[in-house]
Design a protein around this motif. Sequence first.
Motif, PDB file in Angstrom:
ATOM      1  N   UNK A 134       0.814  -1.223   0.000  1.00 20.82           N
ATOM      2  CA  UNK A 134       0.000   0.000   0.000  1.00 20.82           C
ATOM      3  C   UNK A 134       0.844   1.268   0.000  1.00 20.82           C
ATOM      4  N   UNK A 135       2.104   1.150   0.444  1.00 22.91           N
ATOM      5  CA  UNK A 135       2.963   2.329   0.558  1.00 22.91           C
ATOM      6  C   UNK A 135       3.888   2.508  -0.636  1.00 22.91           C
ATOM      7  N   UNK A 136       3.888   1.574  -1.581  1.00 24.02           N
ATOM      8  CA  UNK A 136       4.843   1.615  -2.687  1.00 24.02           C
ATOM      9  C   UNK A 136       4.732   2.903  -3.497  1.00 24.02           C
ATOM     10  N   UNK A 137       3.538   3.228  -3.953  1.00 27.12           N
ATOM     11  CA  UNK A 137       3.366   4.422  -4.782  1.00 27.12           C
ATOM     12  C   UNK A 137       3.504   5.725  -3.988  1.00 27.12           C
ATOM     13  N   UNK A 138       2.964   5.813  -2.747  1.00 24.45           N
ATOM     14  CA  UNK A 138       3.227   7.029  -1.954  1.00 24.45           C
ATOM     15  C   UNK A 138       4.698   7.286  -1.685  1.00 24.45           C
ATOM     16  N   UNK A 139       5.467   6.224  -1.386  1.00 20.29           N
ATOM     17  CA  UNK A 139       6.914   6.393  -1.156  1.00 20.29           C
ATOM     18  C   UNK A 139       7.595   6.870  -2.430  1.00 20.29           C
ATOM     19  N   UNK A 140       7.173   6.334  -3.573  1.00 19.56           N
ATOM     20  CA  UNK A 140       7.729   6.778  -4.853  1.00 19.56           C
ATOM     21  C   UNK A 140       7.404   8.255  -5.095  1.00 19.56           C
ATOM     22  N   UNK A 141       6.199   8.667  -4.753  1.00 20.19           N
ATOM     23  CA  UNK A 141       5.825  10.074  -4.895  1.00 20.19           C
ATOM     24  C   UNK A 141       6.671  10.984  -4.023  1.00 20.19           C
ATOM     25  N   UNK A 142       6.929  10.562  -2.780  1.00 18.18           N
ATOM     26  CA  UNK A 142       7.799  11.333  -1.884  1.00 18.18           C
ATOM     27  C   UNK A 142       9.212  11.422  -2.449  1.00 18.18           C
ATOM     28  N   UNK A 143       9.673  10.324  -3.052  1.00 19.20           N
ATOM     29  CA  UNK A 143      11.007  10.314  -3.661  1.00 19.20           C
ATOM     30  C   UNK A 143      11.114  11.347  -4.775  1.00 19.20           C
ATOM     31  N   UNK A 144      10.122  11.382  -5.656  1.00 23.45           N
ATOM     32  CA  UNK A 144      10.120  12.371  -6.742  1.00 23.45           C
ATOM     33  C   UNK A 144      10.110  13.789  -6.186  1.00 23.45           C
ATOM     34  N   UNK A 145       9.292  14.014  -5.158  1.00 23.19           N
ATOM     35  CA  UNK A 145       9.198  15.340  -4.555  1.00 23.19           C
ATOM     36  C   UNK A 145      10.534  15.787  -3.982  1.00 23.19           C
ATOM     37  N   UNK A 146      11.206  14.894  -3.280  1.00 25.65           N
ATOM     38  CA  UNK A 146      12.503  15.240  -2.691  1.00 25.65           C
ATOM     39  C   UNK A 146      13.566  15.501  -3.758  1.00 25.65           C
ATOM     40  N   UNK A 147      13.519  14.737  -4.854  1.00 24.51           N
ATOM     41  CA  UNK A 147      14.482  14.954  -5.937  1.00 24.51           C
ATOM     42  C   UNK A 147      14.274  16.292  -6.621  1.00 24.51           C
ATOM     43  N   UNK A 148      13.052  16.792  -6.606  1.00 28.99           N
ATOM     44  CA  UNK A 148      12.775  18.125  -7.155  1.00 28.99           C
ATOM     45  C   UNK A 148      13.199  19.198  -6.157  1.00 28.99           C
ATOM     46  N   UNK A 149      12.852  18.995  -4.884  1.00 37.33           N
ATOM     47  CA  UNK A 149      13.183  19.977  -3.842  1.00 37.33           C
ATOM     48  C   UNK A 149      14.681  20.188  -3.735  1.00 37.33           C
ATOM     49  N   UNK A 150      15.455  19.099  -3.860  1.00 34.36           N
ATOM     50  CA  UNK A 150      16.903  19.196  -3.671  1.00 34.36           C
ATOM     51  C   UNK A 150      17.557  20.078  -4.728  1.00 34.36           C
ATOM     52  N   UNK A 151      16.942  20.206  -5.885  1.00 36.18           N
ATOM     53  CA  UNK A 151      17.502  21.050  -6.944  1.00 36.18           C
ATOM     54  C   UNK A 151      17.454  22.529  -6.587  1.00 36.18           C
ATOM     55  N   UNK A 152      16.577  22.888  -5.648  1.00 37.84           N
ATOM     56  CA  UNK A 152      16.448  24.289  -5.232  1.00 37.84           C
ATOM     57  C   UNK A 152      17.225  24.578  -3.947  1.00 37.84           C
ATOM     58  N   UNK A 153      17.949  23.557  -3.463  1.00 37.82           N
ATOM     59  CA  UNK A 153      18.776  23.745  -2.275  1.00 37.82           C
ATOM     60  C   UNK A 153      20.144  24.299  -2.690  1.00 37.82           C
ATOM     61  N   UNK A 154      20.840  24.978  -1.783  1.00 44.06           N
ATOM     62  CA  UNK A 154      22.178  25.512  -2.118  1.00 44.06           C
ATOM     63  C   UNK A 154      23.128  24.385  -2.509  1.00 44.06           C
ATOM     64  N   UNK A 155      23.966  24.642  -3.494  1.00 48.74           N
ATOM     65  CA  UNK A 155      24.928  23.640  -3.966  1.00 48.74           C
ATOM     66  C   UNK A 155      26.058  23.477  -2.954  1.00 48.74           C
ATOM     67  N   UNK A 156      26.481  22.238  -2.766  1.00 45.92           N
ATOM     68  CA  UNK A 156      27.632  21.915  -1.921  1.00 45.92           C
ATOM     69  C   UNK A 156      28.630  21.173  -2.795  1.00 45.92           C
ATOM     70  N   UNK A 157      29.814  21.750  -2.947  1.00 46.16           N
ATOM     71  CA  UNK A 157      30.829  21.192  -3.857  1.00 46.16           C
ATOM     72  C   UNK A 157      30.284  21.063  -5.288  1.00 46.16           C
ATOM     73  N   UNK A 158      29.522  22.064  -5.704  1.00 45.10           N
ATOM     74  CA  UNK A 158      28.989  22.185  -7.065  1.00 45.10           C
ATOM     75  C   UNK A 158      27.909  21.147  -7.399  1.00 45.10           C
ATOM     76  N   UNK A 159      27.341  20.493  -6.402  1.00 47.81           N
ATOM     77  CA  UNK A 159      26.264  19.530  -6.660  1.00 47.81           C
ATOM     78  C   UNK A 159      25.107  19.790  -5.696  1.00 47.81           C
ATOM     79  N   UNK A 160      23.890  19.418  -6.126  1.00 51.54           N
ATOM     80  CA  UNK A 160      22.680  19.579  -5.312  1.00 51.54           C
ATOM     81  C   UNK A 160      22.195  18.191  -4.888  1.00 51.54           C
ATOM     82  N   UNK A 161      22.585  17.762  -3.698  1.00 52.80           N
ATOM     83  CA  UNK A 161      22.216  16.421  -3.243  1.00 52.80           C
ATOM     84  C   UNK A 161      21.538  16.420  -1.885  1.00 52.80           C
ATOM     85  N   UNK A 162      21.684  17.480  -1.103  1.00 57.05           N
ATOM     86  CA  UNK A 162      21.227  17.468   0.274  1.00 57.05           C
ATOM     87  C   UNK A 162      19.994  18.355   0.455  1.00 57.05           C
ATOM     88  N   UNK A 163      19.014  17.809   1.150  1.00 59.39           N
ATOM     89  CA  UNK A 163      17.854  18.581   1.582  1.00 59.39           C
ATOM     90  C   UNK A 163      18.164  19.121   2.971  1.00 59.39           C
TER      91      UNK A 163
END
Length: 416
Positions: free
Chosen positions: A119-148
């Motif tokens: 039951x949680x498979x698709x909601x967890x996948x949705x959260x994953x997509x959301x976090x991958x989008x959010x991280x792009x708007x976070x400040x870069x560390x060592x020229x990469x955007x990986x951390x929320x």
Amino acid sequence: MENKKISSQYPSRSYGNRQQPEKKVKKAEGQNIFARSGRAVKKKFRIFSIRAGMDMPFFLLIMVILCIGLVMLFSASYANAYYVYGDSYYFIKDQALFAVLGIVIMILVSYFDYHHLHKFAMPVLGVSFLLLVVVLFQPAINQVHRWVQIGTFSFQASEVTKFAIVLSFAHLISINFKRMDTFRYGILPYLIILVPTLLLLAAEPHISCIAIVVLLAAGMLFIGGVKLRWFVIALSVIVGAILYLVIFTDNFSYANDRILGWLDPFNEQIWQETWQTRNSLYAIGSGGLLGLGLGNSRQKYLYLPEPQNDFIFAIVCEELGLIGALIIIILFALLVWRGISISLKAKDKFGSLLGIGLSAQVGLQVILNIAVVTNTIPNTGISLPFFSYGGTSLVILLAQMGVVLSISRTSMIEKG
């Protein structure tokens, strides 16, 4: 005559004596049916249960590796922690707290019936997509955007992504297992999940996570029954896309420098770029067969940058030597083997696929990390499970091992 009279005198009683137990049996059977159905309903909606008991060999392997990892983290980090933060215990204090929290979560998750994860498979996948989008708007560390970043708390979005891929693929493959040889059910749903994930990871960029996700996805699809020709097509597309990005774009310019450093780490013209790899090789070489002894590493004294992170295995080799490093590799191999063995004997396809995926993720990270530390492949910035510093990644990893332990409670394997 008297015997006949006596026997015929009580016909109804003798009949009643024969029928009375039958009525009781029928009544008892009816009660048992209702009791079993009641238990079935309760079992269906039961979220937590002890069931057959968790697999102790797998649990003990986790604890042994985790304890060795904490000891090596402190040994590798105290010099850098004292220099940067003025506290030799800076890294180990946080990691130990997260380790205790992770163990508690792992044990709790082991009691959780993994079937509910459908039951949680698709909601967890949705959260994953959301976090991958959010991280792009976070400040870069060592020229990469990986951390929320949330206040003083930060974590890599890709840690959730790896679990989301394994969970969603296990969910879909188990549902469509008999139709995996078709494009509609065996290829299309996974492309819809995988392509956006890889594009978002490329935008960070995060090459090591891309490699892990692709390998995990390919392995699970292969087990699921996808035909080999689709893997050939996918490999051709991936190689073509990577060549295009490297040659015609600047998205992976930092990776080009790493490839040059990988080919010739002792080149004086790129001396600064290969500093980490070069000192890692020095550490491994100075360790020899038996090592310099626990705590006696020289490269951790500000020669190897951030030795508590991706290159902690170099310190392991320097202090424990080849024999100590081989013992740790064997422990990881046993952990992965036991996890896959548990999963193969699970009572359903979902449990098998989920357990294999989570166990394989640990194995892939260990292989890739050691390959980077030994300069077998270019530096991709990947952590060593249970060893590298990172509280949230450790908690997520232990929670995932809790899922494997949950599968072991119903798996038809000797628990030991």
